[in-house]
Write a protein that holds these residues in place. Structure first.
Motif, PDB file in Angstrom:
ATOM      1  N   UNK A 119     -13.638  -0.880  -3.166  1.00  0.00           N
ATOM      2  CA  UNK A 119     -12.510  -1.734  -3.545  1.00  0.00           C
ATOM      3  C   UNK A 119     -11.313  -0.931  -4.017  1.00  0.00           C
ATOM      4  N   UNK A 120     -11.563   0.273  -4.510  1.00  0.00           N
ATOM      5  CA  UNK A 120     -10.485   1.069  -5.083  1.00  0.00           C
ATOM      6  C   UNK A 120     -10.054   2.150  -4.094  1.00  0.00           C
ATOM      7  N   UNK A 121     -11.025   2.982  -3.691  1.00  0.00           N
ATOM      8  CA  UNK A 121     -10.704   4.085  -2.799  1.00  0.00           C
ATOM      9  C   UNK A 121     -10.680   3.630  -1.344  1.00  0.00           C
ATOM     10  N   UNK A 122     -11.652   2.793  -0.966  1.00  0.00           N
ATOM     11  CA  UNK A 122     -11.763   2.370   0.428  1.00  0.00           C
ATOM     12  C   UNK A 122     -10.523   1.629   0.902  1.00  0.00           C
ATOM     13  N   UNK A 123     -10.003   0.767   0.053  1.00  0.00           N
ATOM     14  CA  UNK A 123      -8.806   0.011   0.415  1.00  0.00           C
ATOM     15  C   UNK A 123      -7.627   0.961   0.580  1.00  0.00           C
ATOM     16  N   UNK A 124      -7.554   1.961  -0.295  1.00  0.00           N
ATOM     17  CA  UNK A 124      -6.467   2.934  -0.194  1.00  0.00           C
ATOM     18  C   UNK A 124      -6.555   3.694   1.123  1.00  0.00           C
ATOM     19  N   UNK A 125      -7.784   4.018   1.535  1.00  0.00           N
ATOM     20  CA  UNK A 125      -7.966   4.697   2.819  1.00  0.00           C
ATOM     21  C   UNK A 125      -7.489   3.779   3.942  1.00  0.00           C
ATOM     22  N   UNK A 126      -7.883   2.500   3.875  1.00  0.00           N
ATOM     23  CA  UNK A 126      -7.513   1.553   4.934  1.00  0.00           C
ATOM     24  C   UNK A 126      -6.006   1.389   5.029  1.00  0.00           C
ATOM     25  N   UNK A 127      -5.361   1.196   3.878  1.00  0.00           N
ATOM     26  CA  UNK A 127      -3.916   0.971   3.882  1.00  0.00           C
ATOM     27  C   UNK A 127      -3.185   2.267   4.221  1.00  0.00           C
ATOM     28  N   UNK A 128      -3.751   3.399   3.804  1.00  0.00           N
ATOM     29  CA  UNK A 128      -3.139   4.690   4.089  1.00  0.00           C
ATOM     30  C   UNK A 128      -3.142   5.034   5.566  1.00  0.00           C
ATOM     31  N   UNK A 129      -4.142   4.538   6.291  1.00  0.00           N
ATOM     32  CA  UNK A 129      -4.204   4.820   7.730  1.00  0.00           C
ATOM     33  C   UNK A 129      -3.663   3.640   8.531  1.00  0.00           C
ATOM     34  N   UNK A 130      -4.094   2.432   8.168  1.00  0.00           N
ATOM     35  CA  UNK A 130      -3.758   1.259   8.983  1.00  0.00           C
ATOM     36  C   UNK A 130      -2.511   0.513   8.519  1.00  0.00           C
ATOM     37  N   UNK A 131      -1.918   0.948   7.413  1.00  0.00           N
ATOM     38  CA  UNK A 131      -0.714   0.270   6.924  1.00  0.00           C
ATOM     39  C   UNK A 131      -1.046  -1.060   6.269  1.00  0.00           C
ATOM     40  N   UNK A 290       2.583  -6.228   9.841  1.00  0.00           N
ATOM     41  CA  UNK A 290       1.762  -5.074  10.160  1.00  0.00           C
ATOM     42  C   UNK A 290       0.505  -5.461  10.914  1.00  0.00           C
ATOM     43  N   UNK A 291      -0.042  -6.656  10.589  1.00  0.00           N
ATOM     44  CA  UNK A 291      -1.289  -7.085  11.227  1.00  0.00           C
ATOM     45  C   UNK A 291      -1.119  -7.242  12.728  1.00  0.00           C
ATOM     46  N   UNK A 292       0.063  -7.652  13.165  1.00  0.00           N
ATOM     47  CA  UNK A 292       0.221  -7.925  14.595  1.00  0.00           C
ATOM     48  C   UNK A 292       1.093  -6.906  15.331  1.00  0.00           C
ATOM     49  N   UNK A 293       1.798  -6.040  14.571  1.00  0.00           N
ATOM     50  CA  UNK A 293       2.593  -5.021  15.257  1.00  0.00           C
ATOM     51  C   UNK A 293       2.192  -3.613  14.860  1.00  0.00           C
ATOM     52  N   UNK A 294       1.557  -3.486  13.688  1.00  0.00           N
ATOM     53  CA  UNK A 294       1.170  -2.161  13.234  1.00  0.00           C
ATOM     54  C   UNK A 294       2.268  -1.459  12.450  1.00  0.00           C
ATOM     55  N   UNK A 295       3.512  -1.871  12.625  1.00  0.00           N
ATOM     56  CA  UNK A 295       4.649  -1.251  11.922  1.00  0.00           C
ATOM     57  C   UNK A 295       4.630   0.266  12.014  1.00  0.00           C
ATOM     58  N   UNK A 296       4.268   0.775  13.186  1.00  0.00           N
ATOM     59  CA  UNK A 296       4.368   2.216  13.404  1.00  0.00           C
ATOM     60  C   UNK A 296       3.143   3.027  13.018  1.00  0.00           C
ATOM     61  N   UNK A 385      -0.387   7.551   7.093  1.00  0.00           N
ATOM     62  CA  UNK A 385       0.980   7.271   6.680  1.00  0.00           C
ATOM     63  C   UNK A 385       1.365   8.198   5.531  1.00  0.00           C
ATOM     64  N   UNK A 386       2.618   8.644   5.540  1.00  0.00           N
ATOM     65  CA  UNK A 386       3.093   9.465   4.420  1.00  0.00           C
ATOM     66  C   UNK A 386       3.091   8.644   3.140  1.00  0.00           C
ATOM     67  N   UNK A 387       2.622   9.258   2.061  1.00  0.00           N
ATOM     68  CA  UNK A 387       2.735   8.591   0.764  1.00  0.00           C
ATOM     69  C   UNK A 387       3.672   9.404  -0.105  1.00  0.00           C
ATOM     70  N   UNK A 388       4.172   8.791  -1.180  1.00  0.00           N
ATOM     71  CA  UNK A 388       5.203   9.441  -1.992  1.00  0.00           C
ATOM     72  C   UNK A 388       4.790  10.844  -2.424  1.00  0.00           C
ATOM     73  N   UNK A 389       3.579  10.950  -2.976  1.00  0.00           N
ATOM     74  CA  UNK A 389       3.156  12.261  -3.464  1.00  0.00           C
ATOM     75  C   UNK A 389       2.074  12.886  -2.600  1.00  0.00           C
TER      76      UNK A 389
END
Lengths: 514, 144
Positions: A119-131, A290-296, A385-389
């Motif tokens: 819930x904490x790390x896994x979601x970050x991985x998902x959003x970090x790769x899949x937006x 993002x779900x339907x276009x991926x937003x890059x 995806x690039x993240x701030x830090x």
């Protein structure tokens, strides 16, 4: 004695880190290399895509199953939702059964095994790769997964073993053997053995190494970098004390603290969302777009979908079969009631908690997008995806929460360690159940598994995130391959239970006690 | 309908006085005594997977222990005093469960001992006797 141990545990890493950093780092590297090369074939088989596409067959497997169960049981996750809540509240519990395992307790214990780093790390991985779009697919997978969980937990209770001394053992290996025999189907025993093998691997992977790995990442994030095997040894020592030394007090303290940590986590997320209330609409816009276009993002819409589905399945474990082990201890005359209760699990885990994490990451602007096009910018490798830090995994979540509350990274560090620990304890139990199913019960046999489990804590903390996540996912999804085949064959039995229960509920034969 | 008195019994020191009082009361009113023992239990507590697995077995052991070590001796000594005695053994929140027992037995009053705790802990957690005084459906006697 206790104090000395603690002091040693604290000073040893510091000392080792100071005197032999080069040696220590190379040891991490060595463990990582051996681990990555020896598990690579298994990972690539589980995640091999359909020919000519980039869509892994295993993701389709889980989603198709959840869809079939959803249709077959007539949207049971929505129809039975209010009844599930009444069951957990104890409205239908016989007061004379007080002192037995309640629906609430079975659910809480199963949840503390699933709510955790996914819930904490896994979601970050998902959003970090899949937006942000990954969030949409994650929620959808969570809602559908409720039907899978319903099916497997009903069977888990129905076909559990109750021994003369009053203890119980349940799980997919029991419904595979007994359920298949009842329906005169072949190969039940074979599937049970296969499932048990994968369950052991899953307990060592997602239930152990991934947890140790991310717990280490979180500690290093707070106190500064140091070699992972040190965290591994400290963690392994504590796990050893609990599962082999029988230090029940540590486990029961964790069991009591974890729910509060979960509530604190959700409340903090809610506060952050309220503070940024004007951006919630925008965040959901990003999620839908993002779900339907991926937003890059890498792989576009399919990339977002795969990440969302993968992380949802990894987080709520619907269809994997682990929950069927956890839920089978409840005391009830109606196995189907535990099915109803268990369908709340993916809802709480994925639809509520995972979505909170994703929203906080999106709203606090951790992901870097191109202001001109609105598309997300990718890292050099082109995969994430690039993240701030430059954070990923649990560090990304930590950065997102700390953007609003600087102190939260310390709370999160404690939460991550406790979640990791409670998930490890739960999975050591699942793994042990599979192990004793294969090799029989016996003190020595159980000790062998528990020692192996502790060794993998060290390996998990030492290896890099990539190979660990790959192996963890692969092992847990391999459980789902076998389990879902069994669910297809046994779902008519669940249907019969469901129809009978619902008609008796309607006629008033089953009534509320409170 | 015969007269019944429920006595909340938890084997602490103050319960000797409670029992003596209840015996006197029962004799003077020709009532029977129901010795009620409640094993504190919440269906909303958190247990580990191992504890879940063993719960049914443990429950059996706990009930048996309460029956033989707590209730049996007290029944023996009460019978000696010539009062009619039955027992009730339940899991649950203590005050609520005592009220349930009163209703189930059709008792007309309830006698409990006072734990004697005062100050902070009883302010935060409340006391059984105090709660009972608030929620009991029948008259409550609290014996110091």
């Amino acid at each position: 004695m206790n104090k000395t141990f603690k002091a040693a545990a604290v000073s040893a890493p510091a000392m080792l880190a100071a005197t032999a950093p080069a040696l220590a780092q190379s040891m991490d590297q060595k463990i990582n290399d051996i681990f990555a090369s020896s598990t690579g074939w298994f990972v690539s088989f589980i995640f091999s895509p359909f020919p000519g596409t980039s869509f892994p067959w295993i993701v389709a497997w889980l989603v198709v199953a959840a869809t079939i169960f959803t249709i077959y049981f007539g949207l049971i996750q929505f129809r039975a939702f209010p009844h599930s809540i009444s069951l957990v509240k104890g409205d239908y519990s016989d007061p004379n059964d007080a002192g037995e395992v309640s629906h609430f307790q079975a659910l809480a214990t199963a949840l503390s095994g699933t709510v955790g780093l996914g819930n904490i790390a896994g979601v970050a991985v998902a959003v970090g790769i899949g937006g942000p779009g990954a969030t949409f697919w994650m929620i959808l997978a969570g809602l559908m997964g409720m039907a899978s969980k319903f099916t497997e937990c009903t069977l888990g209770v129905k076909y559990r073993n109750e021994y003369e001394d009053g203890t119980v053992s349940g799980g997919p290996m029991y419904y595979m053997t007994k359920g298949f025999a009842e329906r005169n189907l072949p190969a039940g025993k074979f599937m049970a053995v296969l499932f048990s093998v994968f369950c052991i691997l899953g307990s060592l992977g997602g239930g152990n190494m991934f947890q140790a790995n991310q717990a280490h990442a979180q500690i290093a994030n707070v106190v500064g970098d140091f070699p992972g095997w040190i965290t591994g040894i400290v963690f392994a020592a504590i796990v050893f004390a609990v599962i082999i030394g029988g230090l029940k007090s540590i486990a029961s303290v964790t069991e009591k603290v974890v729910p509060f940590m979960g509530v604190l986590y959700v409340l903090t997320a809610l506060v952050i969302l309220l503070m940024n209330a004007n951006m919630i609409g925008w965040a959901f816009g990003q999620i839908f777009a993002g779900a339907f276009t991926g937003l890059g993002v890498a792989g576009g819409m399919v990339g977002a979908l795969i990440q969302g589905f993968k992380r949802a399945a990894f987080s709520n474990e619907a269809g994997v079969g682990s929950a069927a082990i956890a839920h089978s201890a409840v005391r009830t005359k109606e196995p189907i009631t535990e099915g109803f209760v268990s369908l709340l699990e993916p809802f709480i885990d994925t639809v509520v908690i995972c979505t909170m994490t994703a929203l906080v990451i999106i709203i606090t602007g951790q992901l870097v997008s191109d202001p001109a096009t609105g598309l997300y910018l990718l890292d050099e490798g082109g995969a994430t995806i690039q993240t701030i830090d430059g954070n990923k995994g649990v560090a990304l979540t930590s950065a997102a929460f700390s953007a609003s509350f600087g102190w939260f990274k310390y709370v999160l560090a404690i939460a991550v360690i406790l979640f990791a620990f409670s998930t490890m304890i739960s999975w050591s139990y699942y793994g042990l159940k599979a192990w004793t199913f294969l090799f029989g019960e016996g003190h020595t046999k159980e000790i062998v598994f528990k020692v192996i489990f502790c060794i993998f804590v060290v390996i998990g903390a030492s290896a890099n995130l990539g190979p660990v996540i790959d192996f963890s996912d692969a092992a847990i999804f391999a459980m789902a391959v076998v389990n879902i085949v069994a669910l297809y064959f046994l779902m008519p039995i669940v249907k019969r239970e469901l129809d009978s229960y619902l008609s008796r509920l309607k006629s008033g034969e089953i009534k509320k006690f409170h | 309908m015969s007269n019944k008195i429920v006595v909340g019994y938890d084997s602490s020191d103050s319960t000797k006085a409670t029992l003596d009082f209840a015996i006197g009361l029962a004799k003077s009113q020709g009532a029977a005594i129901v010795v009620a023992h409640v094993l504190e239990w919440s269906p909303y507590s958190f247990l580990t997977p191992d504890e879940l697995e063993e719960r049914h077995k443990r429950r059996g052991e706990e009930l048996e222990r309460a029956e033989t070590a707590i209730l049996a001796p007290i029944v023996k000594s009460l019978e000696k005093s010539g009062v009619k005695v039955t027992t009730a053994l339940k899991y649950g929140g203590i005050a609520d469960t005592l009220c349930d027992i009163v209703k189930a037995e059709g008792a007309t009053q309830i006698v409990v001992g006072r734990t004697g705790s005062s100050g902070l802990s009883s302010r935060i957690f409340g006391s059984v006797a105090g709660t009972l005084a608030q929620i009991s459906p029948v008259p409550v006697t609290i014996v110091p």
